[in-house]
Design an enzyme around this catalytic site. Structure first.
Site, short mmCIF file in Angstrom:
data_model
loop_
_atom_site.label_atom_id
_atom_site.label_comp_id
_atom_site.label_asym_id
_atom_site.label_seq_id
_atom_site.Cartn_x
_atom_site.Cartn_y
_atom_site.Cartn_z
N HIS A 70 0.81 -1.14 0.06
CA HIS A 70 0.09 -0.09 -0.10
C HIS A 70 0.66 1.27 0.06
O HIS A 70 2.10 1.00 0.54
CB HIS A 70 -0.92 -0.12 1.33
CG HIS A 70 -2.07 0.84 1.14
ND1 HIS A 70 -1.87 2.19 1.64
CD2 HIS A 70 -3.23 1.07 0.56
CE1 HIS A 70 -3.05 2.81 1.40
NE2 HIS A 70 -4.01 2.23 0.77
N ASP A 72 -8.16 -4.32 -0.45
CA ASP A 72 -8.52 -5.05 -2.07
C ASP A 72 -8.35 -6.26 -2.34
O ASP A 72 -8.95 -6.73 -3.14
CB ASP A 72 -7.76 -3.86 -2.92
CG ASP A 72 -7.94 -2.45 -2.77
OD1 ASP A 72 -9.16 -2.25 -2.78
OD2 ASP A 72 -6.81 -1.91 -2.73
#
Length: 427
Positions: free
Chosen positions: A305, A362
């Protein structure tokens, strides 16, 4: 840290105040840098620049912490509801039972769209991407709701905020219905915010629709986990558009356009496609080897991320939610087993540990949404639906800030120096 930061530019010594937030890194206030030195800072992507101060969301990427108004995201996702989190982000405190009831009722009273917007939908091709439709429809709201576009009026700002939060599920559901050729479903105010969205999306006039409480809770969690995430690209876009005085509907359309980018809102779709490509757990070692190969373009999606350098706190909730949804719906999908095994192997692999490539939200959300029945084209639209709450809260905070100015980033110019025009016949 010292009260001031010292900087020497072109032989000139200058000092800038150091500011401290409630928690998190200190910041050097360089607003007077150009006036005092004639120089700018250079920070592509603004990754070392605080563009505002905000009391909404705090992220500690190294520790894997995400707080909304001080409350950990895990507690909110497990114990709260999306409506309660929306109230929290908008108002700063968790609501009492009466306040939550009044807020939920207010939102439910704004869920319908102006009937003429149904005609607007029919101007799109049937195969139009839902995000293209949402960009257009949300921007068009300013043509229908003139009584809530005066940003100098706090009452109108509140009405616009409620309208956007309430109408986004209707807009997203209508985009889905239009793509599959089914009639639009009107909102049902007897249902919860998330239950109503499920009915508008999957219900048909020919038979009653029963909301699955496990699916409803799972989708509500997904909405909570995506409600706000500090000054990301789309939120910064909303703030930048709003800094010019643009109406709130135009600002949200700008945020949707930014979120549409695959580097921002399309990550869960990419992660699901990757898991489908891998297919079965037996093929995971092959793909891990490819991910480590610098000459191979393959990348593991759903890992790592931009901010989090630790386990994404939202992913923990998602992993549990996947199990609940699959058990409730009786889904037997090798993609889920592949996801679990891939996470297990990656978390024990020195390569991923060293590079801090942990699963993010995600990695699992796409699997859940697919199991519920959403096509991949709707994933980003659902992200926009949830993030509208954060965008609206951030926009309100910015408008209320007495130090707010129109956004005007500077640049490092690298083009030609001044030169004289040469008539075309002499070139």
């Amino acid at each position: 840290m010292a009260d001031n930061a010292k900087l020497q530019v072109a032989g000139k010594d200058v000092e800038f105040p150091v500011r401290s937030g409630t928690i998190g890194p200190d910041v050097v206030d360089i607003r007077k840098l150009y006036a005092q030195t004639g120089a700018f800072t250079y920070d592509p992507g603004f990754t070392s620049t605080a563009s505002c101060d905000s009391a909404l969301t705090y992220i500690d990427g190294d520790e894997g912490v995400l707080l909304h108004r001080g409350y950990p995201i895990g507690q909110l996702a497990e114990e709260s509801s999306f409506m309660e989190v929306a109230y929290l982000l908008l108002n700063g405190e968790l609501p009492s039972g009466e306040e939550l009831g009044n807020f939920t009722t207010t939102i439910s009273r704004h869920t319908m769209l102006h009937e003429q917007l149904a005609t607007f939908y029919r101007g799109f091709r049937r195969d139009a991407h839902p995000m293209a439709i949402m960009c257009g429809v949300v921007g068009a709201l300013s043509a229908f709701y003139h009584d809530s576009t005066d940003i100098t009026d706090p009452t109108q700002r509140t009405i616009a905020s409620h309208r956007l939060i309430a109408k986004m599920p209707t807009i997203a559901a209508m985009a889905y219905k239009y793509s599959v050729g089914q009639p639009f479903q009107y909102p049902d105010n007897s249902l919860s915010y998330t239950g109503n969205f499920l009915k508008m999306t999957f219900g048909v006039p020919a038979e009653p629709y029963e909301v699955n409480p496990v699916v409803e809770k799972a989708l509500d969690r997904i909405f909570i986990l995506h409600a706000d995430h500090e000054q990301n690209a789309s939120t910064s876009t909303v703030r930048l558009a709003g800094s010019s005085g643009a109406n709130p509907f135009a600002c949200m359309a700008a945020g949707i356009a930014c979120l549409w980018g695959p580097a921002h809102g399309g990550a869960n779709e990419a992660a699901l496609n990757m898991l489908r490509e891998i297919g079965t757990p037996e093929r995971i070692p092959e793909y891990i080897a490819r991910a480590k190969n610098k000459d191979d373009p393959f990348r593991l999606m759903g890992f790592g991320h931009r901010v989090y350098k630790n386990y994404d706190p939202r992913a923990t909730v998602m992993q549990k939610t996947v199990r609940e949804v699959f058990e409730s719906l009786g889904v037997n999908d090798p993609v889920f087993e592949t996801a679990l095994r891939l996470e297990e192997l990656a978390l024990s692999d020195d390569y991923f540990i060293e590079k801090k490539l942990f699963p993010n939200v995600d990695f699992y959300s796409g699997v859940i949404l697919s199991a519920i029945g959403f096509p991949t084209t709707m994933f980003t639209a659902l992200f926009a639906l949830a993030r509208t709450v954060g965008w609206v809260a951030q926009w309100n905070e910015m408008i209320s800030d007495p130090e707010q100015k129109i956004g005007r980033p500077r640049q490092l110019y690298t083009g030609p120096a001044q030169r004289d025009y040469v008539p075309v016949g002499q070139r």
